[in-house]
Design an enzyme around this catalytic site. Structure first.
Site, short mmCIF file in Angstrom:
data_model
loop_
_atom_site.label_atom_id
_atom_site.label_comp_id
_atom_site.label_asym_id
_atom_site.label_seq_id
_atom_site.Cartn_x
_atom_site.Cartn_y
_atom_site.Cartn_z
N CYS A 1 0.81 -1.23 0.00
CA CYS A 1 0.00 0.00 0.00
C CYS A 1 0.84 1.28 0.00
CB CYS A 1 -0.97 0.00 1.17
SG CYS A 1 -0.32 -0.71 2.68
N HIS B 1 -2.69 6.13 4.77
CA HIS B 1 -1.26 6.35 4.96
C HIS B 1 -0.89 7.74 4.42
CE1 HIS B 1 -1.09 2.23 5.96
NE2 HIS B 1 -0.48 1.73 4.90
N1 LIG Z 1 -4.55 -3.64 4.99
C1 LIG Z 1 -3.91 -3.06 3.99
O1 LIG Z 1 -3.77 -1.83 3.90
C2 LIG Z 1 -3.31 -3.91 2.92
C3 LIG Z 1 -2.82 -3.29 1.79
C4 LIG Z 1 -2.24 -4.07 0.78
C5 LIG Z 1 -2.22 -5.44 0.94
N2 LIG Z 1 -2.73 -6.01 2.07
C6 LIG Z 1 -2.67 -7.47 2.20
O2 LIG Z 1 -3.99 -7.98 2.14
C7 LIG Z 1 -4.07 -9.19 2.90
C8 LIG Z 1 -5.22 -9.10 3.90
O3 LIG Z 1 -5.04 -8.00 4.76
P1 LIG Z 1 -6.18 -7.53 5.77
O4 LIG Z 1 -5.70 -6.22 6.26
O5 LIG Z 1 -7.54 -7.60 5.15
O6 LIG Z 1 -6.07 -8.62 6.93
P2 LIG Z 1 -7.16 -9.07 8.04
O7 LIG Z 1 -8.08 -7.96 8.37
O8 LIG Z 1 -6.37 -9.68 9.13
O9 LIG Z 1 -8.02 -10.20 7.30
C9 LIG Z 1 -7.47 -11.44 6.96
C10 LIG Z 1 -8.48 -12.27 6.20
O10 LIG Z 1 -7.87 -13.51 5.83
C11 LIG Z 1 -8.67 -14.59 6.30
N3 LIG Z 1 -7.83 -15.76 6.60
C12 LIG Z 1 -6.94 -15.92 7.60
N4 LIG Z 1 -6.41 -17.16 7.57
C13 LIG Z 1 -6.97 -17.79 6.51
C14 LIG Z 1 -6.85 -19.08 5.94
N5 LIG Z 1 -6.02 -20.01 6.47
N6 LIG Z 1 -7.59 -19.39 4.86
C15 LIG Z 1 -8.44 -18.50 4.32
N7 LIG Z 1 -8.61 -17.25 4.81
C16 LIG Z 1 -7.88 -16.90 5.89
C17 LIG Z 1 -9.34 -14.04 7.53
O11 LIG Z 1 -10.48 -14.83 7.87
P3 LIG Z 1 -11.11 -14.80 9.37
O12 LIG Z 1 -11.96 -13.56 9.45
O13 LIG Z 1 -11.90 -16.05 9.41
O14 LIG Z 1 -9.95 -14.79 10.34
C18 LIG Z 1 -9.73 -12.66 7.01
O15 LIG Z 1 -10.83 -12.76 6.15
C19 LIG Z 1 -2.68 -9.37 3.53
O16 LIG Z 1 -1.92 -10.23 2.71
C20 LIG Z 1 -2.11 -7.96 3.50
O17 LIG Z 1 -0.70 -7.97 3.49
C21 LIG Z 1 -3.30 -5.29 3.05
#
Ligand SMILES: NC(=O)c1ccc[n+]([C@@H]2O[C@H](COP(=O)([O-])OP(=O)(O)OC[C@H]3O[C@@H](n4cnc5c(N)ncnc54)[C@H](OP(=O)(O)O)[C@@H]3O)[C@@H](O)[C@H]2O)c1
Length: 339
Positions: free
Chosen positions: A129, A242
């Site tokens: 991001c 950010h």
């Molecule tokens: N946040 C940002 O600004 C941003 C920006 C760019 C990229 N990203 C990337 O996007 C991804 C998700 O980020 P997030 O911020 O949305 O994280 P998050 O809020 O922690 O959400 C994680 C998601 O993944 C699911 N999950 C966890 N373990 C899993 C498994 N074994 N199988 C299938 N699903 C699973 C979780 O399900 P449950 O609800 O059941 O736990 C939840 O839906 C990461 O790789 C992060 O690096 C994030």
């Protein structure tokens, strides 16, 4: 062709929730849609387009009739499931850092390098991001006047770490307000009322992984191997968006008005720059928007060809969900599904 079938992995997460909302709002064409999350969420319902979708377990078979798989879970989950989905014929748009630097994986910001999608081998990565918003501000300037060096300092919100970090900031702020002690879990230190100059692990050269991503990903997306970047990535107690301070050294001198004009004309970038009226981009104002906002544009007085600026964007939108959906829209527009 028929509307594409879609699987969303991480559908209950911070990015996944916004992603589903954007699919609806942008009227993305959908044949059928399946939503998956971790085992603890299997069986939950997610409201989408007036229907209740049941959260399913991730299995290899789930990708069999999926044209697109959007993966927004964690790097570890991506490492396991992305190759399976790609081998079964889905085009995977992956939010994690697992495949970004792999040569045969396009790393794409559609406004910048949509052409790279032509080389996809069923996996496309979205950038980090903090990289995305920086590149959105650099690229339109670089095309006119090649950039030699950028020094970037970031002020990154906790939603960049996911839902648990947002809860931790809320909880710690309450605890500190009430004179209670906190016990940091997501971050190595208290994030409530604090500023932490540490995002992801440290590398041998003293930079962090997040800082290294800003260097390598920027060079890859902009096809500019010689563009020098030095970043300091800092976590701040802000929930969404950010902010970044950029000091840019160009090949030749550049007027502030030219910078403003080039940025204003670039899709996805808005200039807010009237300091006399206290107008400049703010994290709170940009949350919920798909734009990258740029302001405080001025000559960098420390170097003849320098420009300094302030760049703010919603990390969950252009930094993640919006960029992912734009990539899918671009794949459809370029007719690159199942090539
Ligand atoms: N946040 C940002 O600004 C941003 C920006 C760019 C990229 N990203 C990337 O996007 C991804 C998700 O980020 P997030 O911020 O949305 O994280 P998050 O809020 O922690 O959400 C994680 C998601 O993944 C699911 N999950 C966890 N373990 C899993 C498994 N074994 N199988 C299938 N699903 C699973 C979780 O399900 P449950 O609800 O059941 O736990 C939840 O839906 C990461 O790789 C992060 O690096 C994030």
């Amino acid at each position: 062709m028929d509307n594409p079938n879609i699987v969303v992995i991480g559908a209950t997460g911070t990015v996944g929730t916004i992603f589903l909302d954007l699919l609806e709002k942008r009227n993305f064409p959908i044949g059928n849609i399946k939503v998956c999350a971790s085992p603890k969420s299997v069986g939950k319902k997610i409201r989408f387009n007036g229907l209740d979708l049941l959260v399913e377990e991730v299995t290899d078979d789930i990708f069999d009739d999926a044209d697109f798989a959007f993966v927004s879970a964690s790097t570890e989950v991506s490492r396991n499931i992305v190759p399976i989905a790609a081998n079964r014929g889905s085009i995977v748009i992956d939010d994690s850092s697992a495949f970004r630097m792999q040569k045969n994986v396009p790393l794409v910001i559609p406004e910048v390098n949509a052409n790279d999608l032509k080389n996809h081998e069923n996996i496309v990565a979205i950038p980090n991001c903090s990289t995305t918003q920086m590149v959105m501000a650099l690229y339109p300037l670089h095309v006119k006047n090649p950039i030699k060096r950028v020094v970037a300092d970031t002020y990154q919100s906790v939603s960049g770490t996911g839902g648990n970090a947002m809860k931790e900031l809320e909880q710690q702020t309450d605890q500190i307000n009430n004179g209670l002690t906190t016990s940091p879990d997501v971050y190595p230190h208290e994030i409530g009322y604090n500023v932490i100059p540490h995002i992801e692990g440290f590398l041998e050269d003293g930079y962090t992984k997040e800082e290294r991503k800003m260097v390598e990903e920027t060079q890859k997306i902009m096809h500019a191997d010689n563009l020098a970047v030095s970043a300091t990535c800092v976590r701040v107690p802000v929930f969404v968006s950010h902010s970044e301070s950029l000091h840019i050294e160009f090949s030749q001198s550049m007027e502030v008005d030219t910078v403003k004009e080039l940025l204003s004309n670039f899709p996805g970038v808005s200039v807010i720059d009237n300091p006399e009226q206290n107008l400049y981009p703010l994290a709170r104002n940009s949350a919920g928007s798909d734009e990258v906002y740029v302001g405080r544009i001025r000559k960098d007085i420390s170097t003849p060809n320098g420009i300094a600026m302030w760049v703010v964007s919603d990390n969950l939108r252009k930094g993640a969900a919006t960029n992912a959906i734009q990539i899918a829209e671009e794949i459809l527009a370029q007719n690159l599904l199942h090539t």
